[in-house]
Design an enzyme around this catalytic site. Structure first.
Site, PDB file in Angstrom:
ATOM      1  N   CYS A  79      28.999  -9.252  17.335  1.00  0.00           N
ATOM      2  CA  CYS A  79      29.303  -7.839  17.096  1.00  0.00           C
ATOM      3  C   CYS A  79      29.632  -7.599  15.611  1.00  0.00           C
ATOM      4  O   CYS A  79      28.760  -7.709  14.765  1.00  0.00           O
ATOM      5  CB  CYS A  79      30.424  -7.386  18.029  1.00  0.00           C
ATOM      6  SG  CYS A  79      30.521  -5.586  18.142  1.00  0.00           S
ATOM      7  N   HIS A 167      28.488  -9.062  23.628  1.00  0.00           N
ATOM      8  CA  HIS A 167      29.637  -9.971  23.760  1.00  0.00           C
ATOM      9  C   HIS A 167      29.371 -11.018  24.846  1.00  0.00           C
ATOM     10  O   HIS A 167      29.557 -10.750  26.026  1.00  0.00           O
ATOM     11  CB  HIS A 167      30.898  -9.162  24.115  1.00  0.00           C
ATOM     12  CG  HIS A 167      31.381  -8.345  22.968  1.00  0.00           C
ATOM     13  ND1 HIS A 167      32.262  -8.827  22.026  1.00  0.00           N
ATOM     14  CD2 HIS A 167      31.090  -7.083  22.593  1.00  0.00           C
ATOM     15  CE1 HIS A 167      32.493  -7.910  21.120  1.00  0.00           C
ATOM     16  NE2 HIS A 167      31.794  -6.829  21.434  1.00  0.00           N
ATOM     17  N   GLU A 169      31.073 -13.529  25.560  1.00  0.00           N
ATOM     18  CA  GLU A 169      32.334 -14.056  26.102  1.00  0.00           C
ATOM     19  C   GLU A 169      32.844 -13.253  27.292  1.00  0.00           C
ATOM     20  O   GLU A 169      33.700 -13.717  28.041  1.00  0.00           O
ATOM     21  CB  GLU A 169      33.403 -14.106  24.996  1.00  0.00           C
ATOM     22  CG  GLU A 169      33.896 -12.754  24.474  1.00  0.00           C
ATOM     23  CD  GLU A 169      32.996 -12.125  23.402  1.00  0.00           C
ATOM     24  OE1 GLU A 169      31.842 -12.556  23.266  1.00  0.00           O
ATOM     25  OE2 GLU A 169      33.442 -11.185  22.730  1.00  0.00           O
TER      26      GLU A 169
END
Ligand code: XMP
Length: 509
Positions: A79, A167, A169
């Site tokens: 990001c 993202h 994660e």
């Protein structure tokens, strides 16, 4: 710790999650603020640049000397991290026409690419960004796109530097773990050999050489962190460690005796100190929650200092501090705002002048539990719910008396045992009972009663920062209410707390 991934934090709410995911791959990693980059040595196998609440276009936006890192070792920008790479080398980062938040699909994806292998066409990813990379610098190549974001992932040709707009994660990115594995294992070459056993062996060696033949004192709380930390120190130095477990009169029913017994079974050298009255005296008449907390903290330090003085020649203070407590919070205003205030060392109690040893300060909570299980610490300690340091004092609204503590202990005991007996305890992150400072009218037999009200609270959470109330079965709640009212003298009404955090908190005080 040898091999590791370095995560440079630009202040994203997800940075700790990146670290969690990397460690789930059995690769050690550390988070450091972008403005305090550690020396890059051979142990660091790759760098992940986190997201940020800032825009690269903001004046004074978090920045980094990327030239000194690029090409030296693999880099993955996530990001903001990817936007920074694009922005600094001549690309164009502009506000998104619509703020992209939520799920998106990688409609175009270069599956031959080392970062994206074992992912699938249309892979779902989680987007959360206000800026978009509109134009890439020369030498940067798009390797994945969604229908609305052309530069969803890129690679810099000729070097192992990558950027992704989404993202990986966040679990909503269904193949995010594959991508992170591709990065840390295939691209950075990490061996995935960081396990609880490796951590335990390395930590014990480290503790042995650090402490040598010195003595250590440590306060135990009955909780997971201090118990695991003490066990590790004990494995390293045996009876050079003395533990202190204080009964502050605010523990759960029978907790002092039971926990003390478990500690003895584990071979720890523990001094149990009954200081109930000292705490009750200090709390007498106090109603303000912060005043109660302060009094408890002060008396705890006095008691602990008294005990530490009884041990000859102590040099170290053991503590169960865990990683989330030590990660430096990133200040987008620059390094000056992260300077910490200094204590006046002269005014501290003697034990606070000891050197501190914190064997768990690189672990997350669930990793502490795993290490605890590998150390064969009983499940009654490892699996227990969090319990606040000030104990029942912040669950008795208003002033504290021994009689109120007794009442609440009985109520709490019925509730917690009930959760265990009905197989609900492990589905709940934290539970307890609260004694309210009000009385209500009831009827028992032929008699009118005017007695206390208790609230039951059970929440689900990951880290205590946010929490949802748990939808315990009505039948179970009904049973608990009956049992409490029938068995605990002085209580004639039970209510269930259905507030989430935020806006409520877990504790009532
Ligand atoms: P709140 O009430 O802030 O609680 O939602 C979040 C978590 O922190 C615990 N807690 C404390 N723990 N000392 C502690 O050691 C305290 O003063 C304290 N206050 C709250 C709470 O039990 C929950 O797990």
């Amino acid at each position: 710790m040898a091999e590791q991934i370095l995560i440079l934090d630009f202040g994203s709410q997800y940075t700790q999650l990146i670290a969690r995911r990397v460690r789930e791959l059995n690769v050690y990693c550390e988070i450091h603020p972008f403005n305090n980059v550690p020396e890059i040595n051979d142990d660091i196998k790759g760098i992940i640049l986190s997201g940020s609440p800032c825009s690269v276009r903001d004046e004074g936006a978090p920045d980094l000397d990327l030239d000194s890192l690029r090409g030296r070792l693999p880099i993955l920008g996530v990001c903001y991290g990817s936007q920074l790479l694009a922005h600094k080398y001549g690309g164009e980062v502009l506000p998104s026409t619509i703020r992209e938040y939520g799920r998106a699909n990688l409609d175009h994806i270069d599956l031959h690419h080392d970062l994206l292998k074992e992912m699938t066409h249309g892979s779902t990813v989680w987007m959360s960004h206000g800026d978009t990379i509109k134009k890439l610098p020369e030498g940067f190549k798009v390797i994945a796109s969604t229908s609305s974001v052309e530069v969803a992932a890129f690679k810099i040709e000729g070097e192992k530097t990558y950027g992704i707009q989404f993202h990986p994660e966040v679990t909503h990115s269904t193949e995010g773990k594959n991508l992170l594995r591709n990065f840390v294992v295939s691209i950075c070459g990490c061996a995935q050999d960081w396990t609880s056993d490796v951590f335990i062996d390395a930590t014990i060696e480290d503790l042995k050489s650090k402490i040598g033949s010195d003595k250590v004192v440590m306060g135990l709380s009955g909780g997971v962190d201090s118990s695991v930390a003490a066990t590790l120190i004990h494995r390293a130095i045996g009876d050079q460690l003395t533990c202190v477990f204080v009964d502050n009169g605010l523990l759960r029913k029978n907790e002092f005796e039971e926990v003390l017994e478990s500690y003895k079974d584990m071979g720890l050298n523990v001094i149990g100190v009954d200081s109930k009255q000292r705490f009750y005296d200090a709390l007498a008449g106090l109603t303000d929650p912060e005043a109660k907390r302060k009094a408890i903290g002060r008396v705890f330090i006095e008691v602990f200092d008294d005990e530490a003085h009884k041990i000859d020649g102590v040099k170290w203070l053991g503590q169960g501090t865990i990683y989330p407590d030590v990660i430096e919070s990133v200040s987008v205003k620059g390094p000056s705002a992260t300077i910490k205030s200094h204590h006046n060392v002269g005014g501290l109690p003697d034990f606070m002048k000891l050197s501190v040893v914190e064997p768990l300060n690189t672990l997350f909570k669930d990793e502490v539990r795993e290490v605890g299980r590998a150390l064969e610490i009983p499940e009654t300690i490892i699996g227990r719910h969090p319990f606040p340091g000030p104990g029942l004092a912040i669950r008795i609204l208003g002033d504290i008396t021994a009689e109120k503590v007794k009442t609440l202990q009985e109520v709490d005991h019925i509730f917690i045992q009930g959760l265990k007996n009905h197989g609900l305890y492990d589905q709940v992150w934290q539970a307890g009972a609260i004694l309210l400072p009000i009385q209500s009218v009831g009827v028992m037999g032929d008699e009118r009663t005017y007695e206390r009200v208790v609230a039951l609270r059970a929440v689900g959470s990951v880290d205590g920062m946010t929490a949802d109330w748990i939808h315990l079965p009505y039948e179970f709640l009904g049973k608990m209410s009956n049992e409490i009212i029938n068995r605990v003298k002085g209580v004639n009404r039970v209510v269930y707390d259905i507030s989430s955090k935020p806006p409520a908190t877990i504790e009532w005080e």
